[in-house]
Design a protein around this motif. Structure first.
Motif, PDB file in Angstrom:
ATOM      1  N   GLN A  71     -67.494  24.821 -11.699  1.00  0.00           N
ATOM      2  CA  GLN A  71     -66.569  23.758 -11.308  1.00  0.00           C
ATOM      3  C   GLN A  71     -65.714  24.152 -10.112  1.00  0.00           C
ATOM      4  OE1 GLN A  71     -64.368  22.988 -14.892  1.00  0.00           O
ATOM      5  NE2 GLN A  71     -66.157  22.286 -16.034  1.00  0.00           N
ATOM      6  N   CYS A  72     -65.854  25.384  -9.652  1.00  0.00           N
ATOM      7  CA  CYS A  72     -65.079  25.879  -8.510  1.00  0.00           C
ATOM      8  C   CYS A  72     -66.002  25.924  -7.295  1.00  0.00           C
ATOM      9  CB  CYS A  72     -64.511  27.260  -8.816  1.00  0.00           C
ATOM     10  SG  CYS A  72     -63.406  27.282 -10.245  1.00  0.00           S
ATOM     11  N   THR A  73     -65.937  24.907  -6.473  1.00  0.00           N
ATOM     12  CA  THR A  73     -66.904  24.750  -5.378  1.00  0.00           C
ATOM     13  C   THR A  73     -66.292  24.905  -3.994  1.00  0.00           C
ATOM     14  OG1 THR A  73     -66.548  22.352  -5.446  1.00  0.00           O
ATOM     15  CG2 THR A  73     -68.348  23.234  -6.782  1.00  0.00           C
ATOM     16  N   THR A  74     -64.982  25.155  -3.931  1.00  0.00           N
ATOM     17  CA  THR A  74     -64.325  25.290  -2.629  1.00  0.00           C
ATOM     18  C   THR A  74     -64.129  26.764  -2.305  1.00  0.00           C
ATOM     19  OG1 THR A  74     -63.153  23.197  -2.974  1.00  0.00           O
ATOM     20  CG2 THR A  74     -62.305  24.660  -1.261  1.00  0.00           C
ATOM     21  N   ALA A  75     -64.941  27.276  -1.387  1.00  0.00           N
ATOM     22  CA  ALA A  75     -64.842  28.687  -1.009  1.00  0.00           C
ATOM     23  C   ALA A  75     -63.491  28.951  -0.338  1.00  0.00           C
ATOM     24  CB  ALA A  75     -65.989  29.053  -0.074  1.00  0.00           C
ATOM     25  N   PRO A  76     -62.904  30.130  -0.545  1.00  0.00           N
ATOM     26  CA  PRO A  76     -63.433  31.272  -1.312  1.00  0.00           C
ATOM     27  C   PRO A  76     -63.029  31.246  -2.787  1.00  0.00           C
ATOM     28  CG  PRO A  76     -61.440  31.938  -0.196  1.00  0.00           C
ATOM     29  CD  PRO A  76     -61.659  30.494   0.176  1.00  0.00           C
ATOM     30  N   ASN A  77     -62.463  30.103  -3.261  1.00  0.00           N
ATOM     31  CA  ASN A  77     -61.963  30.023  -4.643  1.00  0.00           C
ATOM     32  C   ASN A  77     -63.084  29.568  -5.576  1.00  0.00           C
ATOM     33  OD1 ASN A  77     -59.088  30.531  -3.901  1.00  0.00           O
ATOM     34  ND2 ASN A  77     -59.357  28.599  -2.802  1.00  0.00           N
ATOM     35  N   ILE A  78     -64.012  30.481  -5.860  1.00  0.00           N
ATOM     36  CA  ILE A  78     -65.220  30.101  -6.595  1.00  0.00           C
ATOM     37  C   ILE A  78     -65.269  30.702  -8.001  1.00  0.00           C
ATOM     38  CG2 ILE A  78     -66.580  29.747  -4.501  1.00  0.00           C
ATOM     39  CD1 ILE A  78     -67.726  32.573  -4.909  1.00  0.00           C
ATOM     40  N   LYS A  79     -64.172  31.309  -8.456  1.00  0.00           N
ATOM     41  CA  LYS A  79     -64.134  31.886  -9.791  1.00  0.00           C
ATOM     42  C   LYS A  79     -63.097  31.172 -10.653  1.00  0.00           C
ATOM     43  CE  LYS A  79     -67.264  35.088  -9.777  1.00  0.00           C
ATOM     44  NZ  LYS A  79     -68.386  35.056 -10.743  1.00  0.00           N
ATOM     45  N   CYS A  80     -63.489  30.863 -11.898  1.00  0.00           N
ATOM     46  CA  CYS A  80     -62.589  30.225 -12.860  1.00  0.00           C
ATOM     47  C   CYS A  80     -61.891  31.335 -13.637  1.00  0.00           C
ATOM     48  CB  CYS A  80     -63.400  29.326 -13.799  1.00  0.00           C
ATOM     49  SG  CYS A  80     -62.399  28.310 -14.892  1.00  0.00           S
ATOM     50  N   ARG A  81     -60.571  31.488 -13.446  1.00  0.00           N
ATOM     51  CA  ARG A  81     -59.906  32.682 -13.969  1.00  0.00           C
ATOM     52  C   ARG A  81     -58.406  32.473 -14.089  1.00  0.00           C
ATOM     53  NH1 ARG A  81     -58.960  36.831  -9.044  1.00  0.00           N
ATOM     54  NH2 ARG A  81     -57.698  37.679 -10.714  1.00  0.00           N
ATOM     55  N   GLN A  82     -57.726  33.457 -14.671  1.00  0.00           N
ATOM     56  CA  GLN A  82     -56.283  33.572 -14.572  1.00  0.00           C
ATOM     57  C   GLN A  82     -55.998  34.833 -13.765  1.00  0.00           C
ATOM     58  OE1 GLN A  82     -55.502  33.782 -18.912  1.00  0.00           O
ATOM     59  NE2 GLN A  82     -54.622  35.809 -18.590  1.00  0.00           N
ATOM     60  N   ARG A  83     -54.739  35.069 -13.433  1.00  0.00           N
ATOM     61  CA  ARG A  83     -54.436  36.191 -12.535  1.00  0.00           C
ATOM     62  C   ARG A  83     -54.867  37.526 -13.136  1.00  0.00           C
ATOM     63  NH1 ARG A  83     -50.545  37.010  -8.255  1.00  0.00           N
ATOM     64  NH2 ARG A  83     -50.074  39.230  -8.018  1.00  0.00           N
ATOM     65  N   THR A  84     -54.436  37.789 -14.382  1.00  0.00           N
ATOM     66  CA  THR A  84     -54.794  39.013 -15.096  1.00  0.00           C
ATOM     67  C   THR A  84     -55.180  38.633 -16.515  1.00  0.00           C
ATOM     68  OG1 THR A  84     -53.114  40.214 -13.824  1.00  0.00           O
ATOM     69  CG2 THR A  84     -54.031  41.329 -15.749  1.00  0.00           C
ATOM     70  N   SER A  85     -56.209  39.256 -17.061  1.00  0.00           N
ATOM     71  CA  SER A  85     -56.611  38.932 -18.426  1.00  0.00           C
ATOM     72  C   SER A  85     -55.515  39.331 -19.406  1.00  0.00           C
ATOM     73  CB  SER A  85     -57.912  39.656 -18.784  1.00  0.00           C
ATOM     74  OG  SER A  85     -57.719  41.055 -18.753  1.00  0.00           O
ATOM     75  N   GLY A  86     -55.631  38.850 -20.647  1.00  0.00           N
ATOM     76  CA  GLY A  86     -54.648  39.167 -21.673  1.00  0.00           C
ATOM     77  C   GLY A  86     -53.531  38.146 -21.729  1.00  0.00           C
ATOM     78  N   ALA A  87     -52.499  38.488 -22.491  1.00  0.00           N
ATOM     79  CA  ALA A  87     -51.385  37.560 -22.687  1.00  0.00           C
ATOM     80  C   ALA A  87     -50.103  38.314 -22.984  1.00  0.00           C
ATOM     81  CB  ALA A  87     -51.685  36.603 -23.844  1.00  0.00           C
ATOM     82  N   PHE A  88     -49.045  37.956 -22.269  1.00  0.00           N
ATOM     83  CA  PHE A  88     -47.679  38.410 -22.560  1.00  0.00           C
ATOM     84  C   PHE A  88     -47.562  39.936 -22.592  1.00  0.00           C
ATOM     85  CE2 PHE A  88     -48.000  34.481 -25.509  1.00  0.00           C
ATOM     86  CZ  PHE A  88     -48.086  33.644 -24.413  1.00  0.00           C
ATOM     87  N   GLY A  89     -48.270  40.587 -21.651  1.00  0.00           N
ATOM     88  CA  GLY A  89     -48.213  42.038 -21.565  1.00  0.00           C
ATOM     89  C   GLY A  89     -49.207  42.759 -22.450  1.00  0.00           C
ATOM     90  N   GLN A  90     -50.070  42.021 -23.145  1.00  0.00           N
ATOM     91  CA  GLN A  90     -51.045  42.613 -24.059  1.00  0.00           C
ATOM     92  C   GLN A  90     -52.449  42.438 -23.485  1.00  0.00           C
ATOM     93  OE1 GLN A  90     -49.624  44.219 -26.678  1.00  0.00           O
ATOM     94  NE2 GLN A  90     -47.698  43.455 -25.821  1.00  0.00           N
ATOM     95  N   GLY A  91     -53.101  43.554 -23.116  1.00  0.00           N
ATOM     96  CA  GLY A  91     -54.403  43.490 -22.473  1.00  0.00           C
ATOM     97  C   GLY A  91     -55.526  42.965 -23.342  1.00  0.00           C
ATOM     98  N   PRO A  92     -55.736  43.535 -24.552  1.00  0.00           N
ATOM     99  CA  PRO A  92     -56.889  43.106 -25.360  1.00  0.00           C
ATOM    100  C   PRO A  92     -56.623  41.859 -26.194  1.00  0.00           C
ATOM    101  CG  PRO A  92     -55.771  44.906 -26.461  1.00  0.00           C
ATOM    102  CD  PRO A  92     -55.050  44.701 -25.140  1.00  0.00           C
ATOM    103  N   ALA A  93     -55.722  40.992 -25.742  1.00  0.00           N
ATOM    104  CA  ALA A  93     -55.362  39.804 -26.519  1.00  0.00           C
ATOM    105  C   ALA A  93     -56.553  38.864 -26.650  1.00  0.00           C
ATOM    106  CB  ALA A  93     -54.197  39.081 -25.855  1.00  0.00           C
ATOM    107  N   ARG A  94     -56.723  38.320 -27.847  1.00  0.00           N
ATOM    108  CA  ARG A  94     -57.788  37.351 -28.086  1.00  0.00           C
ATOM    109  C   ARG A  94     -57.232  35.974 -28.438  1.00  0.00           C
ATOM    110  NH1 ARG A  94     -62.688  36.211 -26.616  1.00  0.00           N
ATOM    111  NH2 ARG A  94     -63.427  38.326 -27.061  1.00  0.00           N
TER     112      ARG A  94
END
Length: 550
Positions: free
Chosen positions: A469-492
């Protein structure tokens, strides 16, 4: 004589044994009392707090929760209750829990997440118990909670609740009185569970209370279900694993003005039976308040305090101090960007969509850890109205140092510090909300089109669920800035659970906790996005009161 001595000796030994047995019983009772707070059932009759049997007749409105305004027997009973762990009392101290296990039999649903440390936690459960023999015999189910502490000596608490649904006797009609019976007690009254409130009320008043960091309303867990972070009542959480702001930020309470208006008001419309539609209020609906634009719930309402930024104001200014980097502290002004809409019931059940525009003022470089001007002793401490009179709209938050509250819209932040607005999809409820990360490359909770190896995102934000769904280069990845949540890396999974106020037809103020788990887009300010780790997930809880008004 010898026989008498032997008899006396036997009696003495018996007395010693009896005293010893009584001492053991007393010790056991004290030990049980000292463990009673480790696990308890809530929203049940008092006799069943530590387990027991609750018996209910099909379609009895006092205990069968699937009964509507026109009770009808359906060969089943629905029980709603909570299981709480580690809630300290005068005779029982909380412990560090090693084990929390809930054993659910047929028809029981719900979950309880083990809290970290000595924190408490509650989980909401529902049991649907069907009668047997084509509705002629009672049906039962049960739920057991097992808790064990890790400290020495270890403490254990195991409670079992049996739920029984009795068939409605042949030829009988559904009860019109509320009645609940347990194995040891019973109560009867002549009040319907919740009367029809239609025609009697037209407004809903919701007032925020002070945050309480001793109360857990949710958690962040990893893949195994282990708790990484407890979420606190009145706390605001945001960002991924890389967030640089100590969390939670504390949401202030809302005080009433001189005319008794406080918080946010919505309207009751299309009320039928016990259900109604929640609609927005305009400034004219709360014209009796000192500042109507601070209590309505519509978009497009003019704000003289913030020229060019329309939308009813939601709560007082929100200070987000950052002790690890004072220069990135911000003051946030929340405005209604889309008028309030939702549904409600006279029994207190509520879902409310209230999208906000959160205006960010980067005031840290000049104001440090007091990012919003404080209304102190009736005078604004800073900002364009410094030294001018004001009326506080929130209270000091206990333990907050330095004190960043009370704040007031009488004391707005400097307009030159404004850096942009974040659209926040606020969907409030008193139930359970959760958000689970996906197994994309960045394991995100929220999705915006951005660059693969750079914290840059498409502007304006483009929400997505897949890279395709991301077709406008160079923004072609569906993501958030950093994985995890609220300072917790392995958050599920992020989960929060609110608390419903119960029947509102008495017109009194009732305690409730509204919660929301949501996504936050980038602000496109490099300083703010790096500090708050945006885009990323967000979660908040708002303890307070709600009340129906004529």
């Amino acid at each position: 004589m010898r026989r008498r001595q032997q008899t006396l000796k036997s009696l003495s030994l018996f007395a010693v044994a009896l005293i010893g047995a009584m001492a053991l019983v007393g010790t056991a009772r004290r030990a049980a009392a000292q463990s009673d707070c480790l696990a308890q059932f809530q929203d049940v009759p008092a006799a069943a707090l530590n387990g027991g049997t609750i018996m209910c007749t099909d379609c009895d409105a006092g205990c069968d929760q699937d009964v509507g305004t026109s009770p009808t027997a359906n060969q089943s009973c629905t029980f709603n209750f909570r299981i709480c762990v580690n809630e300290a009392s005068a005779t029982c101290v909380a412990g560090t829990l090693k084990k929390v296990k809930v054993v659910k039999k047929k028809g029981v649903t719900g979950s309880l997440i083990k809290p970290s440390g000595t924190s408490s936690a509650c989980g909401a459960f529902t049991a649907v118990v069907k009668t047997k023999g084509k509705g002629k015999k009672a049906g039962t189910t049960k739920v057991k909670v097992i808790v064990q502490t890790s400290e020495k000596p270890k403490r254990h608490d195991t409670n079992t609740l049996v739920l029984e649904c009795d068939p409605l006797p042949t030829g009988s009609s559904c009860p019109t009185t509320t009645s609940t019976s347990t194995s040891t007690t019973s109560t009867t009254s002549t009040t319907i569970v919740c009367a029809n409130c239609c025609g009697s009320f037209s407004l809903i008043k919701t007032l925020n209370g002070l945050p309480d960091t001793t109360v857990n309303v949710g958690s962040v867990v990893d893949d195994s279900g282990a708790t990484l972070l407890d979420l606190k009542s009145g706390g605001l959480y945001f960002g991924g694993a890389g967030v640089g702001v100590p969390l939670p930020s504390l949401v202030p309470n809302t005080l009433e003005d001189a005319n008794g208006f406080g918080g946010t008001y919505t309207k009751i419309t299309a009320c039928s039976g016990s259900s109604f539609t929640i609609s927005p209020t305009a400034a004219t609906d709360v014209s009796g308040s000192v500042h109507p634009n601070r209590h309505c719930s519509s978009a497009g309402v003019n704000n003289p305090e913030y020229p060019g930024k329309p939308g009813c104001l939601f709560g007082p200014p929100l200070a987000i101090p950052n002790p690890t980097s004072q220069a990135t502290s911000t003051c946030v002004i929340n405005r209604v960007s889309t008028s309030a809409a939702g549904t409600g019931n006279c029994d207190g059940t509520t879902t409310l969509s209230l999208p906000l525009a959160s205006d960010i003022y980067l005031t840290g470089p000049t104001d440090g850890l007091v990012p919003c001007p404080v209304c102190s002793s009736g005078t604004c401490s800073a900002g364009p109205n410094a030294g001018q009179p004001c009326v506080a709209e929130s209270s000091p938050i206990p333990g907050q140092s330095p004190a960043a509250n009370p704040t007031s819209h009488d004391c707005p932040p400097t307009s030159g510090a404004f850096i942009g607005s974040l659209p926040i999809g606020f969907n409030l409820s008193a139930g359970l909300q959760s958000k689970t990360s996906t197994d994309l490359s960045a394991m995100p909770f929220v999705f915006y089109c951005g660059q693969q190896f750079s914290p840059s995102f498409q502007n304006p934000p483009h929400a997505c669920t897949a890279d395709s769904q991301c077709t406008t280069a160079p923004n072609i990845k569906c993501r958030q800035r950093t994985s995890g949540a609220f300072g917790q890396g392995p958050a599920r999974t992020i989960t929060e659970t609110g608390a419903a106020p119960g029947c509102l037809t008495d017109g009194a103020a009732h305690a409730l906790t509204l919660i929301s788990v949501f996504g936050i887009p980038p602000s496109y300010n490099a300083t703010v996005d790096a500090s708050a780790d945006l885009p990323g997930p967000g979660a908040t809880s708002l303890p307070g009161t709600t009340q129906l008004l004529p």
